[in-house]
Design a protein around this motif. Structure first.
Motif, PDB file in Angstrom:
ATOM      1  N   TRP A 146       0.972  -1.567  -0.447  1.00 36.59           N
ATOM      2  CA  TRP A 146       0.241  -0.170  -0.346  1.00 36.59           C
ATOM      3  C   TRP A 146       0.682   1.574  -0.071  1.00 36.59           C
ATOM      4  N   VAL A 147       2.182   0.966   0.676  1.00 41.11           N
ATOM      5  CA  VAL A 147       2.680   2.310   0.677  1.00 41.11           C
ATOM      6  C   VAL A 147       3.507   2.670  -0.918  1.00 41.11           C
ATOM      7  N   LEU A 148       3.617   1.188  -1.555  1.00 44.17           N
ATOM      8  CA  LEU A 148       4.290   1.781  -2.402  1.00 44.17           C
ATOM      9  C   LEU A 148       3.395   2.141  -3.841  1.00 44.17           C
ATOM     10  N   MET A 149       1.555   1.904  -3.546  1.00 51.82           N
ATOM     11  CA  MET A 149       1.384   2.574  -4.523  1.00 51.82           C
ATOM     12  C   MET A 149       0.948   3.256  -4.045  1.00 51.82           C
ATOM     13  N   ALA A 150       0.674   4.165  -3.018  1.00 48.87           N
ATOM     14  CA  ALA A 150       0.562   5.661  -2.684  1.00 48.87           C
ATOM     15  C   ALA A 150       1.798   6.265  -3.474  1.00 48.87           C
ATOM     16  N   GLY A 151       2.861   5.977  -2.975  1.00 49.24           N
ATOM     17  CA  GLY A 151       4.187   6.391  -4.143  1.00 49.24           C
ATOM     18  C   GLY A 151       3.748   7.360  -5.509  1.00 49.24           C
ATOM     19  N   VAL A 152       3.761   5.613  -5.874  1.00 49.61           N
ATOM     20  CA  VAL A 152       3.127   5.974  -7.215  1.00 49.61           C
ATOM     21  C   VAL A 152       2.088   6.775  -7.782  1.00 49.61           C
ATOM     22  N   THR A 153       1.274   6.575  -6.859  1.00 50.65           N
ATOM     23  CA  THR A 153      -0.009   7.688  -7.091  1.00 50.65           C
ATOM     24  C   THR A 153       0.122   8.761  -7.341  1.00 50.65           C
ATOM     25  N   SER A 154       0.913   9.158  -6.320  1.00 48.38           N
ATOM     26  CA  SER A 154       1.147  10.515  -5.970  1.00 48.38           C
ATOM     27  C   SER A 154       2.173  11.541  -6.842  1.00 48.38           C
ATOM     28  N   ASN A 155       3.095  10.603  -7.404  1.00 49.10           N
ATOM     29  CA  ASN A 155       3.868  10.950  -8.746  1.00 49.10           C
ATOM     30  C   ASN A 155       2.739  10.838 -10.376  1.00 49.10           C
ATOM     31  N   LEU A 156       2.067  10.370 -10.256  1.00 50.54           N
ATOM     32  CA  LEU A 156       1.319  10.424 -11.169  1.00 50.54           C
ATOM     33  C   LEU A 156      -0.058  11.914 -10.831  1.00 50.54           C
ATOM     34  N   ALA A 157       0.144  11.776  -9.355  1.00 50.51           N
ATOM     35  CA  ALA A 157      -0.326  13.312  -9.490  1.00 50.51           C
ATOM     36  C   ALA A 157       0.263  14.574  -9.711  1.00 50.51           C
ATOM     37  N   TYR A 158       1.204  14.316  -9.222  1.00 52.45           N
ATOM     38  CA  TYR A 158       2.801  15.409  -9.568  1.00 52.45           C
ATOM     39  C   TYR A 158       2.701  15.623 -11.213  1.00 52.45           C
ATOM     40  N   PHE A 159       2.848  14.455 -12.577  1.00 53.33           N
ATOM     41  CA  PHE A 159       2.809  14.476 -13.033  1.00 53.33           C
ATOM     42  C   PHE A 159       1.655  15.202 -13.708  1.00 53.33           C
ATOM     43  N   TYR A 160       0.931  14.281 -13.644  1.00 57.63           N
ATOM     44  CA  TYR A 160      -0.980  14.732 -14.363  1.00 57.63           C
ATOM     45  C   TYR A 160      -0.985  16.670 -14.120  1.00 57.63           C
ATOM     46  N   LEU A 161      -0.905  17.073 -12.380  1.00 57.72           N
ATOM     47  CA  LEU A 161      -0.874  18.648 -12.087  1.00 57.72           C
ATOM     48  C   LEU A 161       0.545  19.447 -13.668  1.00 57.72           C
ATOM     49  N   ARG A 162       1.715  19.003 -13.577  1.00 60.02           N
ATOM     50  CA  ARG A 162       2.687  19.374 -14.004  1.00 60.02           C
ATOM     51  C   ARG A 162       2.034  19.111 -15.620  1.00 60.02           C
ATOM     52  N   LYS A 163       1.745  18.486 -16.097  1.00 61.50           N
ATOM     53  CA  LYS A 163       1.472  18.225 -17.426  1.00 61.50           C
ATOM     54  C   LYS A 163      -0.049  19.581 -17.900  1.00 61.50           C
ATOM     55  N   ALA A 164      -0.728  19.694 -17.249  1.00 59.15           N
ATOM     56  CA  ALA A 164      -1.569  19.911 -17.770  1.00 59.15           C
ATOM     57  C   ALA A 164      -1.206  22.350 -16.702  1.00 59.15           C
ATOM     58  N   LYS A 165      -0.523  22.808 -15.633  1.00 58.21           N
ATOM     59  CA  LYS A 165       0.101  23.724 -15.831  1.00 58.21           C
ATOM     60  C   LYS A 165       0.896  24.451 -17.157  1.00 58.21           C
ATOM     61  N   ALA A 166       2.078  23.490 -17.543  1.00 56.61           N
ATOM     62  CA  ALA A 166       2.765  23.040 -18.991  1.00 56.61           C
ATOM     63  C   ALA A 166       1.939  23.476 -20.307  1.00 56.61           C
TER      64      ALA A 166
END
Length: 70
Positions: free
Chosen positions: A33-53
Motif C-alpha cells: 500500500w505504501v508503494l501504491m501511495a508513492g506511485v499514485t502521488s507521482n501520477l498526481a504530480y505528473f498530471y498537475l505539471r502536464k496541465a500547467k505546461a
C-alpha cells in the motif's frame, strides 16, 4: 485541477489509509500500500505539471500571435 490528478490523489489517500490499517493489524502487506501511495502521488504530480505546461503553452501561443499582428 485535472480530473486524473484528483483521482490519483484520492487513490493515494485511500492507499495511505489502507497502509496504516495493515500495519496496525500487524500485516506486512502495508508495504504494498505504501508503494501504491508513492506511485499514485507521482501520477498526481505528473498530471498537475502536464496541465500547467499545457496552460502555459496555450498562453504563450495566444500572446505570441497577438504580438505578431499589428
Amino acid at each position: 485541477m485535472p480530473r486524473l490528478a484528483v483521482f490519483a490523489l484520492v487513490v493515494c489517500a485511500l492507499s495511505v489509509a489502507a497502509a496504516v490499517v495493515a500495519f496496525v493489524e500487524g500485516s506486512f502487506l502495508g508495504i504494498i500500500w505504501v508503494l501504491m501511495a508513492g506511485v499514485t502521488s507521482n501520477l498526481a504530480y505528473f498530471y498537475l505539471r502536464k496541465a500547467k505546461a499545457e496552460k502555459a503553452a496555450q498562453a504563450a501561443q495566444a500572446g505570441g500571435a497577438a504580438r505578431i499582428t499589428p
